[in-house]
Write an enzyme that holds these catalytic residues in place. Structure first.
Site, PDB file in Angstrom:
ATOM      1  N   ASP A   1     -82.628 -63.044  42.708  1.00  0.00           N
ATOM      2  CA  ASP A   1     -81.331 -62.889  43.387  1.00  0.00           C
ATOM      3  C   ASP A   1     -81.419 -61.896  44.408  1.00  0.00           C
ATOM      4  O   ASP A   1     -81.426 -62.178  45.440  1.00  0.00           O
ATOM      5  CB  ASP A   1     -80.113 -62.471  42.577  1.00  0.00           C
ATOM      6  CG  ASP A   1     -79.421 -61.970  42.338  1.00  0.00           C
ATOM      7  OD1 ASP A   1     -78.934 -62.449  43.296  1.00  0.00           O
ATOM      8  OD2 ASP A   1     -78.480 -61.264  41.819  1.00  0.00           O
TER       9      ASP A   1
ATOM     10  N   THR B   1     -84.800 -66.792  32.569  1.00  0.00           N
ATOM     11  CA  THR B   1     -85.283 -66.196  31.813  1.00  0.00           C
ATOM     12  C   THR B   1     -86.784 -65.352  32.133  1.00  0.00           C
ATOM     13  O   THR B   1     -87.646 -64.759  31.690  1.00  0.00           O
ATOM     14  CB  THR B   1     -86.598 -68.189  32.754  1.00  0.00           C
ATOM     15  OG1 THR B   1     -87.114 -67.631  33.625  1.00  0.00           O
ATOM     16  CG2 THR B   1     -86.201 -69.091  31.623  1.00  0.00           C
TER      17      THR B   1
END
Length: 174
Positions: free
Chosen positions: A33, A117
């Site tokens: 992100d 993850t």
């Protein structure tokens, strides 16, 4: 149509859209992100503010700005809680909704990171199986996507994706 595995920085891929493993605010964070927000530039945060956040398992689209990709599809993956809070279904929904948004915007090529993850703690092998199963099932019913890239940031994740793709006909989630 193809499913590829590629190891490297998703922000450098020349595809129509990259998927951002975002947080619910869509205003940037760490990991993938943060890397996407930094590479896209300041205009991205302004557009994301207009979207009003995003729920887990959903997906929203923005321009790619300074990225090679024309679009960014933001999706919020589930935090792993041992698998008792519907995490598998929510993760599958991230891939499904992202693919649906891609088709709605006539996107032909898309790249996914390994959603949830990292800091969200989703078991990588389980996540790889869900990713491959969801993408494969979607492509069987929708031929408008020509290329799906599963992006691994490291060698272990790359190996998981390759192993799951090689054995996809044997897959079943526990």
């Amino acid at each position: 149509m193809t499913i590829e595995v590629w190891r490297g920085d998703i922000t450098t891929l020349d595809v129509d859209a990259i998927v951002n493993a975002a947080n619910s605010s869509l205003l940037g964070g760490g990991g993938v992100d943060g890397a996407i927000h930094r590479a896209a530039g300041g205009e991205l945060i302004h557009e994301c503010r207009l979207l009003g956040g995003c729920k887990t398992g959903e997906a929203k689209i923005t321009q790619g700005y300074k990225l090679p990709a024309k679009f960014i599809i933001h999706t919020v993956g589930p935090v792993w809680n041992g698998g008792v809070l519907g995490e598998d279904a929510l993760l599958a929904s991230c891939y499904q909704r992202s693919l649906e948004v891609a088709v709605q915007h006539r996107i032909r090529s898309i790249a996914f990171p390994a959603i949830s993850t990292g800091i969200y703690g989703f078991p990588p092998e389980r996540a790889a199986r869900i990713a491959v199963q969801t993408v494969t099932a979607f492509l069987e019913k929708n031929a408008s996507l020509e290329r799906v890239v599963l992006v691994a940031f490291d060698e272990p994740t790359e190996g998981l994706y390759r192993a799951v793709l090689e054995n996809c006909h044997l897959l079943e989630l526990e």
